[in-house]
Enzyme design. Structure first.
Site, short mmCIF file in Angstrom:
data_model
loop_
_atom_site.label_atom_id
_atom_site.label_comp_id
_atom_site.label_asym_id
_atom_site.label_seq_id
_atom_site.Cartn_x
_atom_site.Cartn_y
_atom_site.Cartn_z
N PRO A 133 24.89 53.86 43.75
CA PRO A 133 26.24 54.46 42.76
C PRO A 133 26.33 55.97 42.43
CG PRO A 133 26.78 52.10 42.81
CD PRO A 133 25.07 52.69 42.86
N SER A 137 20.55 62.06 45.60
CA SER A 137 19.61 62.97 45.58
C SER A 137 18.43 63.37 44.10
CB SER A 137 20.52 64.45 45.54
OG SER A 137 21.38 65.33 46.41
N GLU A 376 17.21 60.86 53.47
CA GLU A 376 15.21 61.22 53.45
C GLU A 376 15.17 62.72 52.07
OE1 GLU A 376 14.41 58.44 53.44
OE2 GLU A 376 12.72 59.51 52.90
#
Ligand code: FAD
Length: 399
Positions: A133, A137, A376
């Site tokens: 949470p 990034s 990703e």
């Protein structure tokens, strides 16, 4: 001289896979978009097929690196894998993500597992849980902890947006063994389903790739064996250890780029077919200033698609030839992730009503493509990585 022709072995490989995508994935594409969270049982046919490439055998000590010894580039698993993924995602990206035993966790295990771990986990379907949470990034700021207690690690924390959450057999979980050590304390652990304290909390309802199940896990005093840690438990000073974990992304980002390329190609192929059906003859010998606006827009879609593929194949080829490809992997992901969204949107725009109806697939490709610019590492993060490498700046200097 650079040869930009598709190698013969890739052509042979992809024509077979394209047939599978056409006959197995496309016919059920809409069905599992509608029936979110239902496991596509048709994919059982891929079990044990190792469709996404074989884990590389580790070199024994003292063994020579034969690649390039005669100055020849190596044929490798990364290039064939990106080519296969493009074909499969031309069929359906959500279904590709649902193929048994082909999770991102499998790539992480294959990259660093010992022979003994490979024996135990190699045949499992492995998901990958990094995101929390409070940490997306900036994966270096995760807060899930792992504490050694006798012969077991005890894990506590929450992991969100995990792909293959329900269907996988185990999850590669990132956790810190020493918060004070910062990034150096981050390690990855294989947590098998059924371990006490490991709970799948819920599944997400999503915009796209709805055939793929994405969920949240809670680790509440979850106990796993001591040797379920991937790599060394030692906390080295500096960021060397963390760099090792981040290296997984250099292999997986071109895979996501090829997924994006596959979806975009589906949209380009469909649009070409409809343009030609409408009576427009595509003629590449014409001056771009003498073509209709639809033709011009379409040629641009094709040009971007080609650039997406070339960047992806370069990054994969470098990985096969054991060249450091951190910049190129991020370039491929940045370009392909972004342009898959633009190409699929443009297709819907050019196609008019058939680009918007649920009777046809272009609107689905537009929804499916968005995630390629998010997971990703988002597009912005890829640009940051490329900029840091080009400008030779550290993550502290360029944030
Ligand atoms: C369908 C789906 C599947 C997923 N599967 C997995 C999975 O299997 N495993 C897993 O671990 N995670 C998974 N994720 C999570 C995904 O990797 C994260 O969503 C992604 O890394 C972004 O993190 P965040 O959502 O926390 O966004 P944030 O990090 O909060 O970013 C929000 C926005 O700010 C921008 N931003 C952030 N930092 C910077 C910066 N320094 N400079 C410029 N812009 C910046 C980002 O680009 C983004 O646009 C999945 C997500 C989705 C939606």
């Amino acid at each position: 001289m650079i040869n930009l022709e598709t190698p013969e072995y890739i052509k042979n490989l992809t024509s077979g896979i394209n047939n599978l995508a056409k006959t197995v994935l496309r016919p059920i594409s809409r069905k599992y978009d509608e029936e979110e969270h239902t496991y596509p049982k048709e994919l059982d046919m891929f079990r044990g097929m190792q469709i996404l490439g074989r884990p590389k055998k580790k070199k024994k000590e003292g063994e020579e690196n034969k690649s390039g010894s005669e100055g020849k580039p190596k044929k490798g698993v990364n290039l064939s894998t990106v080519a296969i993924i493009e074909e499969m995602c031309w069929g359906d990206a959500g279904l590709l993500l649902s193929i048994p035993n082909a999770g991102l966790g499998n790539a992480a295990i294959a990259a660093v597992a010992t022979d003994e771990q490979m024996e135990r986990f190699g045949k499992m379907w492995a998901a990958m849980a990094i995101t929390e949470p409070g940490a997306g990034s900036d994966s270096g700021s995760i807060t899930t902890t792992a504490v050694l207690d006798g012969d077991e690690w005890v894990l506590n924390g929450e992991k969100i947006f995990v792909t293959c959450a329900e269907r996988s057999d185990c999850v590669v979980v990132w956790a810190t063994v020493d918060k004070k050590a910062g990034k150096a304390g981050i390690k990855s652990f294989v947590v098998e389903k059924g371990r006490p304290g490991f709970k799948l909390e819920h599944l997400e309802h999503k915009l796209g790739i709805r055939a793929s199940d994405t969920g949240t896990f809670v680790l509440d005093n979850c106990r796993i064996p001591k040797d379920n840690i991937l790599g060394s438990p030692e906390v080295k000073t500096g960021t060397e250890g963390f760099k090792g974990v981040m290296k997984t992304f250099d292999n997986t980002r071109p895979l996501v780029a090829s997924m994006a390329t596959g979806i975009a190609r589906a949209a380009v192929d469909y649009t070409r077919e409809k343009i030609e059906e409408s009576g427009i003859k595509l003629d590449y010998s014409k001056n771009p200033n003498n073509v209709s606006s639809i033709e011009k827009e379409f040629y641009l879609m094709e040009a971007h698609l080609e650039a997406m593929r070339l960047l992806t194949w370069r990054a994969a080829w470098m990985a096969d030839n054991e060249l450091f490809n951190n910049t190129e992997a991020s370039m491929s992901k940045a370009k392909a992730g972004r342009y898959a969204t633009l190409i699929t949107q443009k297709a819907c725009e050019l196609l008019g009503p058939i680009g918007y109806t649920r009777d046809e697939l272009p609107e689905k490709w537009m929804r499916d493509s968005k995630i390629m610019d998010i997971f990703e590492g988002t597009g912005q993060i890829q640009h940051l990585i490329v900029a840091r490498n080009v400008l030779e700046m550290s993550s502290k200097e360029l944030k």
